[in-house]
Design a protein around this motif. Structure first.
Motif, PDB file in Angstrom:
ATOM      1  N   LEU A 105       8.331 -89.919-101.368  1.00  0.00           N
ATOM      2  CA  LEU A 105       7.898 -89.064-100.263  1.00  0.00           C
ATOM      3  C   LEU A 105       6.738 -89.644 -99.477  1.00  0.00           C
ATOM      4  O   LEU A 105       6.593 -89.387 -98.283  1.00  0.00           O
ATOM      5  N   MET A 106       5.889 -90.402-100.141  1.00  0.00           N
ATOM      6  CA  MET A 106       4.691 -90.920 -99.511  1.00  0.00           C
ATOM      7  C   MET A 106       4.815 -92.362 -99.039  1.00  0.00           C
ATOM      8  O   MET A 106       3.821 -93.037 -98.842  1.00  0.00           O
ATOM      9  N   GLN A 107       6.025 -92.818 -98.872  1.00  0.00           N
ATOM     10  CA  GLN A 107       6.182 -94.186 -98.379  1.00  0.00           C
ATOM     11  C   GLN A 107       5.805 -94.245 -96.902  1.00  0.00           C
ATOM     12  O   GLN A 107       5.781 -93.236 -96.207  1.00  0.00           O
ATOM     13  N   SER A 108       5.520 -95.393 -96.435  1.00  0.00           N
ATOM     14  CA  SER A 108       5.049 -95.562 -95.055  1.00  0.00           C
ATOM     15  C   SER A 108       6.165 -95.280 -94.071  1.00  0.00           C
ATOM     16  O   SER A 108       7.350 -95.342 -94.391  1.00  0.00           O
ATOM     17  N   GLU A 109       5.762 -94.973 -92.828  1.00  0.00           N
ATOM     18  CA  GLU A 109       6.752 -94.641 -91.809  1.00  0.00           C
ATOM     19  C   GLU A 109       7.611 -95.839 -91.442  1.00  0.00           C
ATOM     20  O   GLU A 109       8.757 -95.697 -91.024  1.00  0.00           O
ATOM     21  N   ASN A 110       7.079 -97.031 -91.567  1.00  0.00           N
ATOM     22  CA  ASN A 110       7.866 -98.216 -91.200  1.00  0.00           C
ATOM     23  C   ASN A 110       9.033 -98.433 -92.147  1.00  0.00           C
ATOM     24  O   ASN A 110      10.111 -98.858 -91.740  1.00  0.00           O
ATOM     25  N   ASP A 111       8.811 -98.156 -93.420  1.00  0.00           N
ATOM     26  CA  ASP A 111       9.869 -98.362 -94.399  1.00  0.00           C
ATOM     27  C   ASP A 111      10.787 -97.170 -94.532  1.00  0.00           C
ATOM     28  O   ASP A 111      11.850 -97.267 -95.137  1.00  0.00           O
ATOM     29  N   MET A 112      10.380 -96.003 -93.993  1.00  0.00           N
ATOM     30  CA  MET A 112      11.167 -94.791 -94.181  1.00  0.00           C
ATOM     31  C   MET A 112      12.317 -94.736 -93.192  1.00  0.00           C
ATOM     32  O   MET A 112      12.163 -95.034 -92.013  1.00  0.00           O
ATOM     33  N   THR A 113      13.478 -94.334 -93.680  1.00  0.00           N
ATOM     34  CA  THR A 113      14.647 -94.160 -92.827  1.00  0.00           C
ATOM     35  C   THR A 113      14.524 -92.850 -92.074  1.00  0.00           C
ATOM     36  O   THR A 113      14.203 -91.823 -92.657  1.00  0.00           O
ATOM     37  N   PRO A 115      15.439 -89.377 -90.259  1.00  0.00           N
ATOM     38  CA  PRO A 115      16.453 -88.373 -90.557  1.00  0.00           C
ATOM     39  C   PRO A 115      17.624 -88.501 -89.601  1.00  0.00           C
ATOM     40  O   PRO A 115      17.499 -89.007 -88.481  1.00  0.00           O
ATOM     41  N   PRO A 116      18.786 -88.027 -89.998  1.00  0.00           N
ATOM     42  CA  PRO A 116      19.957 -88.107 -89.117  1.00  0.00           C
ATOM     43  C   PRO A 116      19.798 -87.221 -87.897  1.00  0.00           C
ATOM     44  O   PRO A 116      18.892 -86.392 -87.803  1.00  0.00           O
ATOM     45  N   ASP A 117      20.748 -87.385 -86.943  1.00  0.00           N
ATOM     46  CA  ASP A 117      20.637 -86.691 -85.664  1.00  0.00           C
ATOM     47  C   ASP A 117      20.811 -85.188 -85.787  1.00  0.00           C
ATOM     48  O   ASP A 117      20.341 -84.436 -84.943  1.00  0.00           O
ATOM     49  N   ASP A 118      21.534 -84.721 -86.844  1.00  0.00           N
ATOM     50  CA  ASP A 118      21.748 -83.280 -86.953  1.00  0.00           C
ATOM     51  C   ASP A 118      20.504 -82.552 -87.422  1.00  0.00           C
ATOM     52  O   ASP A 118      20.453 -81.329 -87.409  1.00  0.00           O
ATOM     53  N   ILE A 119      19.478 -83.295 -87.874  1.00  0.00           N
ATOM     54  CA  ILE A 119      18.228 -82.673 -88.305  1.00  0.00           C
ATOM     55  C   ILE A 119      17.179 -82.767 -87.211  1.00  0.00           C
ATOM     56  O   ILE A 119      16.428 -81.835 -86.965  1.00  0.00           O
ATOM     57  N   GLN A 131       1.820 -83.531 -87.254  1.00  0.00           N
ATOM     58  CA  GLN A 131       2.217 -82.336 -88.002  1.00  0.00           C
ATOM     59  C   GLN A 131       3.729 -82.141 -87.971  1.00  0.00           C
ATOM     60  O   GLN A 131       4.338 -81.804 -88.987  1.00  0.00           O
ATOM     61  N   GLU A 132       4.346 -82.380 -86.817  1.00  0.00           N
ATOM     62  CA  GLU A 132       5.796 -82.274 -86.736  1.00  0.00           C
ATOM     63  C   GLU A 132       6.483 -83.322 -87.593  1.00  0.00           C
ATOM     64  O   GLU A 132       7.522 -83.051 -88.218  1.00  0.00           O
ATOM     65  N   LYS A 133       5.896 -84.526 -87.660  1.00  0.00           N
ATOM     66  CA  LYS A 133       6.469 -85.556 -88.528  1.00  0.00           C
ATOM     67  C   LYS A 133       6.407 -85.148 -89.992  1.00  0.00           C
ATOM     68  O   LYS A 133       7.365 -85.369 -90.750  1.00  0.00           O
ATOM     69  N   ASP A 134       5.300 -84.549 -90.390  1.00  0.00           N
ATOM     70  CA  ASP A 134       5.187 -84.091 -91.780  1.00  0.00           C
ATOM     71  C   ASP A 134       6.219 -83.010 -92.093  1.00  0.00           C
ATOM     72  O   ASP A 134       6.827 -83.015 -93.172  1.00  0.00           O
ATOM     73  N   ILE A 135       6.421 -82.120 -91.133  1.00  0.00           N
ATOM     74  CA  ILE A 135       7.402 -81.052 -91.362  1.00  0.00           C
ATOM     75  C   ILE A 135       8.807 -81.623 -91.438  1.00  0.00           C
ATOM     76  O   ILE A 135       9.616 -81.244 -92.307  1.00  0.00           O
ATOM     77  N   LEU A 136       9.126 -82.566 -90.534  1.00  0.00           N
ATOM     78  CA  LEU A 136      10.449 -83.188 -90.555  1.00  0.00           C
ATOM     79  C   LEU A 136      10.670 -83.959 -91.845  1.00  0.00           C
ATOM     80  O   LEU A 136      11.757 -83.902 -92.447  1.00  0.00           O
ATOM     81  N   ARG A 137       9.649 -84.690 -92.271  1.00  0.00           N
ATOM     82  CA  ARG A 137       9.773 -85.448 -93.509  1.00  0.00           C
ATOM     83  C   ARG A 137       9.971 -84.501 -94.704  1.00  0.00           C
ATOM     84  O   ARG A 137      10.762 -84.765 -95.609  1.00  0.00           O
TER      85      ARG A 137
END
Length: 476
Positions: A105-113, A115-119, A131-137
């Protein structure tokens, strides 16, 4: 006899069957050798040694005893180590599981895939805030970060218990919809379990303690005190109520049933009759109508309800349903029940009367209240209202006091069943109506009357003619 002796040889005498003891006695061979005895893990040889000499091989015995003691201590340490490892293994597994989820969960944004388009919608990818990125993650890993295979599914017995609460008449012919709802419940359960896992990983242990401290109310703090300081008073009150409360008595249930079926809709003033009038009221006529309604309600209470209650207790006494061991406590419970019923009658009548002038916004009436007639009278050079504002306030607000007085005229039932001299202080029932509630009801009606008098007062400023001695102004 010679023939018998020939066929049957002579038998040996009985003495031949007895054990034969040797002529010379001696100890058995096994008792001559001295065996070693084991005591406290040491082999001690009790072979006698010459007087003044020392036991043989003393150093050997001390060395052997030391070796056995070391082996015993080593065995105890091994058992303790195995127990500690067995106890710490589940904790280690939980720590490893939690650490693995934290790493995901705490991996960096560069390495994180992403979310798909339906999310995530295309518009949100332009520049979401942190804050929106944290909620999406957070929601992305709830749905996709945990494999469903590692989550225990919802048990069938739980679903059966839920469906058992639904009446069969609502389930007939709806098997397909029930199956869809069941699948939806299973999916919601899996999602809730995944969310709980993620929340467990991200939770700070200190947050739980802080939240518990904030949510503790004074009552909860008092309940957590051990031993309970109010335990004795609670036990005493419980014992007293068990002795003096008779709410489960059949006669009490009959009184409740009679009120709910025959007198539950009774009111001290008939608001429906007032609303059916198509003309405005004269204040005196309105007062007379209200007094007539109150008297009719009092006659119903004293000539129908109270005799019916008397008959219930008379029949209960004949069938031995009334206990005579605590008769005073029993009739005190009866008076409490009847007082509660009279109080509900008074409160409902007050509410209906107040809503006559202040109708709630969510109630649609078939007929509206037509209001009152106010005359504008000229006396010399002065113009005044008849009835005046003070007359309206006195008459309309006095109805509340009439209601309270009407429900306080019903006698206690035991005064008619078992008349006792000197019991005048407890001769009637006294429903308690909160004074602040009556004041609030009176204030609301008074404000309406004062507000409705404002247009009438403005009307007087426009009347300049002396022919206005018979003008009629509708109020309310």
């Amino acid at each position: 006899s010679s023939g018998i002796n020939a066929e049957w040889p002579l038998r040996p005498g009985p003495i031949r069957f007895l054990p034969q003891l040797p002529e010379k006695r001696a100890k058995p061979v096994w008792s001559k050798s001295t065996p070693p005895f084991k005591t406290d893990g040491v082999l001690f040889d009790i072979t006698p040694h010459p007087p003044g000499g020392s036991p043989p091989d003393d150093a050997f015995r001390r060395k052997k005893f030391e070796n056995m003691r070391k082996k015993s201590e080593q065995g105890q340490q091994d058992v303790s180590a195995r127990r500690t490892a067995a106890f710490q293994k589940p904790k280690k597994d939980r720590e490893n599981f939690r650490q693995a989820l934290i790493n995901i969960l705490m991996q960096s944004e560069n390495d994180m895939t992403l979310p798909p388009d339906d999310i995530v919608s295309p518009g949100e990818l332009d520049g979401p805030s942190s804050q929106e990125k944290d909620i999406l993650r957070y929601y992305y890993y709830i749905q996709n970060g945990i494999d469903t295979e590692h989550v225990a599914p919802m048990e069938d017995i739980w679903l059966d218990n839920v469906l058992s609460l639904v009446p069969n008449r609502l389930k007939d012919g709806l098997a397909d919809y029930i199956e869809l709802l069941s699948d939806e419940m299973r999916e919601d359960y899996l999602l809730s379990v995944k969310k709980a896992i993620v929340d467990f990983v991200l939770r700070d242990p200190r947050e739980k303690e802080d939240a518990e401290d904030k949510n503790i109310t004074p009552i909860m703090k008092e309940l957590r005190v051990v031993p309970k300081p109010w335990a004795k008073s609670y036990i005493a009150a419980k014992g007293a109520m068990q002795k003096i409360l008779y709410i489960t008595n059949p006669t009490m249930c009959s009184v409740l049933d009679s009120w709910n079926h025959s007198f539950g809709c009774l009111r001290l003033v008939d608001v429906e009759e007032i609303l059916m009038r198509t003309e405005s009221f004269e204040l005196n006529n309105f007062q007379s109508l209200c007094m007539r309604h109150v008297e009719a309600a009092k006659d119903t209470l004293l000539k129908k309800w109270f005799p019916e209650v008397q008959n219930i207790f008379y029949q209960g006494n004949k069938s031995k349903q009334i206990t005579h061991t605590h008769l005073d406590a029993f009739f005190n419970s009866v008076s409490v029940l009847m007082t509660s019923q009279l109080r509900s009658l008074c409160m409902d009548s007050i509410a209906d009367y107040q809503q006559l002038y202040c109708p709630p916004s969510d109630i649609v009436r078939k007929n509206d209240f037509q209001g009152f007639i106010v005359r504008l009278v000229l006396e010399g050079t002065d113009m005044k209202f008849e009835p005046s504002l003070s007359d309206f306030e006195t008459v309309l607000l006095n109805v509340f006091d009439v209601f309270i007085k009407a429900v306080s005229m019903v006698p206690r039932v035991e005064t008619k069943l078992y008349p006792v001299e000197g019991a005048r202080s407890k001769a009637t029932l006294k429903p308690v109506i909160a004074e602040n509630h009556i004041v609030a009801m009176k204030d609301s009606v008074q404000k309406v009357v004062q507000r409705e008098f404002i247009p009438a007062q403005e009307h007087t400023k426009k009347e300049k003619s002396t022919d206005c001695d018979s003008a009629l102004i509708p109020l309310l």
